[in-house]
Write a protein that holds these residues in place. Structure first.
Motif, mmCIF file in Angstrom:
data_model
loop_
_atom_site.group_PDB
_atom_site.id
_atom_site.type_symbol
_atom_site.label_atom_id
_atom_site.label_comp_id
_atom_site.label_asym_id
_atom_site.label_seq_id
_atom_site.Cartn_x
_atom_site.Cartn_y
_atom_site.Cartn_z
ATOM 1 N N LEU A 225 44.443 -68.884 64.414
ATOM 2 C CA LEU A 225 42.915 -68.640 64.362
ATOM 3 C C LEU A 225 42.481 -70.064 64.135
ATOM 4 N N VAL A 226 42.855 -70.733 63.054
ATOM 5 C CA VAL A 226 42.807 -72.087 62.673
ATOM 6 C C VAL A 226 43.031 -72.967 63.982
ATOM 7 N N SER A 227 44.192 -72.996 64.367
ATOM 8 C CA SER A 227 44.371 -73.838 65.533
ATOM 9 C C SER A 227 43.300 -73.525 66.815
ATOM 10 N N ASN A 228 42.709 -72.311 66.910
ATOM 11 C CA ASN A 228 41.660 -72.321 67.993
ATOM 12 C C ASN A 228 40.567 -73.098 67.491
ATOM 13 N N LEU A 229 40.156 -72.821 66.366
ATOM 14 C CA LEU A 229 38.726 -73.568 65.697
ATOM 15 C C LEU A 229 39.065 -75.121 65.923
ATOM 16 N N LEU A 230 40.253 -75.677 65.551
ATOM 17 C CA LEU A 230 40.139 -76.992 65.453
ATOM 18 C C LEU A 230 40.250 -77.687 66.889
ATOM 19 N N THR A 231 41.137 -77.025 67.679
ATOM 20 C CA THR A 231 41.398 -77.485 68.963
ATOM 21 C C THR A 231 39.948 -77.535 69.871
ATOM 22 N N SER A 232 38.858 -76.431 69.415
ATOM 23 C CA SER A 232 37.853 -76.412 70.201
ATOM 24 C C SER A 232 36.814 -77.793 70.129
ATOM 25 N N GLY A 233 37.295 -78.480 69.008
ATOM 26 C CA GLY A 233 36.415 -79.936 68.962
ATOM 27 C C GLY A 233 35.279 -79.824 68.075
#
Length: 722
Positions: free
Chosen positions: A609-617
């Protein structure tokens, strides 16, 4: 204070122990035995020398009436020892008194020429023979030569038994059975030569360390296949034990020592009814009871089960303080479950061993081949045919060992444990005071409550959270390993899981440390660390959690551990009521356009979940200052850092992000069945690892101050001592 034994009594006892050791083959060398009695060494040595001299005379008399070898298909030789025959091969030491031979060696002086064989060294000594490494000159090969052990007990019966062994083994041709090449009589010595197996034996392998269940199953499967060949040729071994299973350098097994074998197609046994033949720890009940004439193929199957038990547990199934106590236990006492000695043993292997060790031969596997097929199924992961004993049957077997119950049912009880004696006292007392019967019923009920349920309920967590993934993996392994039904129940998080546990709606639930409190809940195992991730949209001018005052911040539902941790942090840094928490029912709402532009999420590091938010930019992580002060205010929290390599695509600072964290545990009620807790621990820590961030069981001691389930506490304490 008891009187000490008189010196003469001590000498008699030591000499009796020496004779018993010689008879059983347990003595190593004379020097080793004398070293155990330094104060009696001189007198004891004189007795040994006298006994050896008498033994030499006894052997000479016994050799006058030696049965001629029977043709069994193996090559035999017979050299006359009568007057006028060539006696040039006689060992000079054989004609000397035993006192003049090398110390600790009652046999011929080595090297010794025995016709075509040159004896080089002693490989081992047993109860009736000595095995030498020898070179067969004509064929230029190394063989093993077995000869009757010289000494006091080398009588005519032993000679007949010696030839019975040679004849029985010579009729068998199987890669798992040591082959006999030649047998006969030369230079005053009865002997037979056989295949030399370079390696070790199974007893020494067990003495070195207990075996892994699959390795033990493979060894016994191969022995069972070899014994099946013997049974097909109408030969019973009757003395199967780990010391009679050789393991060569290629890790293959070879069965040896057919000294107590019986040919089923002829009355060739050297023992009769009334004699208990075999090794007490491994002989079948019908043999231990003195009915060696009743030995059958199922008797060898029992011994194979006892060998498998010893390989996995490191000791035989039944062990008494004396030989007689061991024999009585073998006849009357049920063998303990293998998992009671080594709990991590697979259930199927425990079931196979239990079927082999049944007292009634008709309840065992009816052939060695059937046992080998079951072990093959276990090794290949296929279902086995045998079924474990029911809980009711286990309870009945336990009750039969209570003396008064045994007397009523005709069951002979050899010895009772403290628990059996106490139970008997309760039964007798119930005849006087009927109300106490309720206490006994509660004890029985408690026993049944410890059995693994066939239907298990596991609590999960929030949609998109890691708890759902963890419980799904635990569920899959429980189904695969134990064949139970498992239901996964989605929840609102840690405190919802707590409420469901207290209500008895679920058996196991993951939850944060702050949710585990009270007398009814306990810890099964620590799972993983959870870090507080303060996620902020780039459009907000926020550089730390302290800058969130006045903004909408997404938090978990009221019953979630993430929500509870966020409230503790807000309280510690005095952000309430300046902050505006917005409840989300699931973290997937963070992807919606109208979602808050900040969130406090307590979740395991490397979270998808957090990884997807952060990699979205669009999102970034900000730190929580003063983590140490926060942890001092709230003991369930601890300082922690989120490192750059844990979210490699998020461009985190090399020094990481300072934050606060907590620990997730697998929790249960104090009255959760012990078998369920054991099963949960097994599936958590078996290989391959359930999930990468799982806290190892060796680190579980860090939380020993918490209230662990009794089964879990014993499990982790055992791990600390290993």
């Amino acid at each position: 204070m008891a009187d000490l034994p008189a010196p003469d009594d001590q000498l008699d006892e030591a000499f009796a122990a020496y004779l018993h050791s010689c008879d059983t083959g347990e003595v190593g060398s004379r020097e080793e035995f004398l070293a155990q009695f330094p104060d009696l060494a001189d007198d004891l040595k004189e007795l040994m020398d006298a006994a050896d001299m008498i033994g030499g005379l006894t052997q000479a008399e016994a050799s006058i009436d030696t049965p001629a070898p029977t043709d069994t298909g193996a090559e035999t030789i017979s050299v006359s020892a009568a007057a006028g025959a060539d006696d040039s091969g006689l060992d000079p030491a054989a004609t000397l008194p035993m006192a003049n031979r090398p110390k600790g060696d009652p046999g011929p002086t080595l090297p010794f020429d025995l016709g075509d064989y040159q004896l080089l060294e002693v490989l081992g000594r047993g109860g009736m023979g000595v095995v030498y490494l020898a070179k067969q000159n004509h064929l230029d090969r190394m063989v093993a030569v077995k000869m009757i052990r010289s000494g006091m007990l080398a009588g005519a019966d032993e000679v007949r038994r010696f030839y019975t062994e040679a004849q029985a083994a010579a009729r068998l041709h199987h890669p798992g059975i040591v082959s006999v090449h030649q047998f006969g009589h030369r230079a005053g010595h009865h002997f037979f030569s056989m295949e030399y197996v370079a390696g070790t034996d199974l007893q020494k392998r067990i003495n070195g360390s207990i075996l892994e269940p699959r390795v033990a199953a493979r060894y016994v499967r191969d022995v069972a296949n070899a014994i099946q060949h013997a049974h097909q040729n109408e030969v019973l071994h009757r003395d199967l034990k780990p010391a009679n299973v050789l393991i060569d350098k290629s890790d293959r097994v070879h069965v040896t020592d057919f000294g107590l074998a019986k040919n089923l197609d002829a009355d060739s046994s050297v023992t009769g009814s009334g004699a208990a033949v075999g090794t007490p720890h491994y002989m079948a009940p019908e043999q231990a009871g003195g009915h060696s004439d009743r030995a059958s193929k199922q008797s060898d199957v029992y011994s194979l089960g006892a060998i498998l038990f010893a390989c996995v547990a490191g000791r035989p199934p039944l062990v008494g303080d004396t030989v007689m106590q061991t024999l009585l236990q073998v006849v009357h006492e049920p063998a303990p479950p293998l998992r009671s000695v080594r709990p991590e043993t697979p259930v199927d292997l425990d079931t196979i061993v239990a079927k082999c060790l049944e007292k009634n031969p008709l309840k065992r596997y009816q052939s060695a081949e059937e046992l080998a097929d079951e072990l093959d199924a276990f090794l290949q992961g296929r279902p086995i045919a045998a079924r474990p004993r029911s809980a009711m049957m286990k309870t009945w077997h336990w009750l039969e060992r209570v003396p008064v119950v045994g007397a009523l049912t005709g069951r002979h009880v050899v010895e009772t444990s403290v628990s059996h004696r106490r139970f008997q006292a309760c039964i007798l007392f119930l005849f006087l005071l009927t109300p106490l019967a309720g206490v006994a019923l509660l004890q029985v009920w408690h026993h049944y409550n410890n059995v693994l349920p066939q239907s298990i309920q596991l609590a999960g967590g929030l949609d998109g959270g890691v708890y759902n993934d963890v419980t799904k993996r635990i569920s899959d392994r429980l189904v695969d390993d134990y064949g139970v039904q498992v239901q996964l129940i989605p929840t609102a998080g840690s405190f919802d899981n707590r409420a469901r546990l207290l209500a008895g709606d679920v058996h196991l639930a993951p939850m944060q440390a702050s949710a585990i409190s009270g007398d009814q809940l306990c810890v099964v195992a620590p799972l993983f660390y959870e870090a507080v991730h303060v996620v902020v949209h780039h459009e907000l001018p926020v550089e730390s959690i302290e800058d969130l005052a006045g903004y909408d911040v997404a938090v978990g539902p009221p019953l979630s551990g993430s929500r509870r941790t966020a409230e503790l942090v807000f309280d510690s840094i005095q952000l309430e009521p300046a902050i505006r928490p917005r409840e989300v029912s699931g973290w997937s709402e963070m992807y919606q356009p109208n979602a808050p532009r900040a969130a406090v999420i307590c979740i395991g590091k490397r979270s998808t979940l957090v990884s997807n938010l952060l990699t979205s930019g669009d999102w970034k992580l900000v730190p929580i200052p003063d983590a140490i002060q926060i942890s001092l205010q709230h003991p369930t929290l601890r300082p922690m850092s989120i490192h750059a390599d844990e979210y490699p695509d998020a461009n985190l600072p090399a020094a990481g992000i300072a934050t606060i964290g907590t620990t997730a545990f697998l929790a249960a009620r104090q009255d959760t069945p012990g078998d369920l807790v054991s099963a949960a621990l097994k599936v958590l820590y078996e290989q391959p690892t359930l999930f990468p961030s799982l806290i190892s069981r060796s680190n579980a001691a860090e939380w020993q101050g918490l209230s662990f389930h009794p089964v879990a506490r014993r499990y982790f304490q055992r791990n600390q001592t290993q």
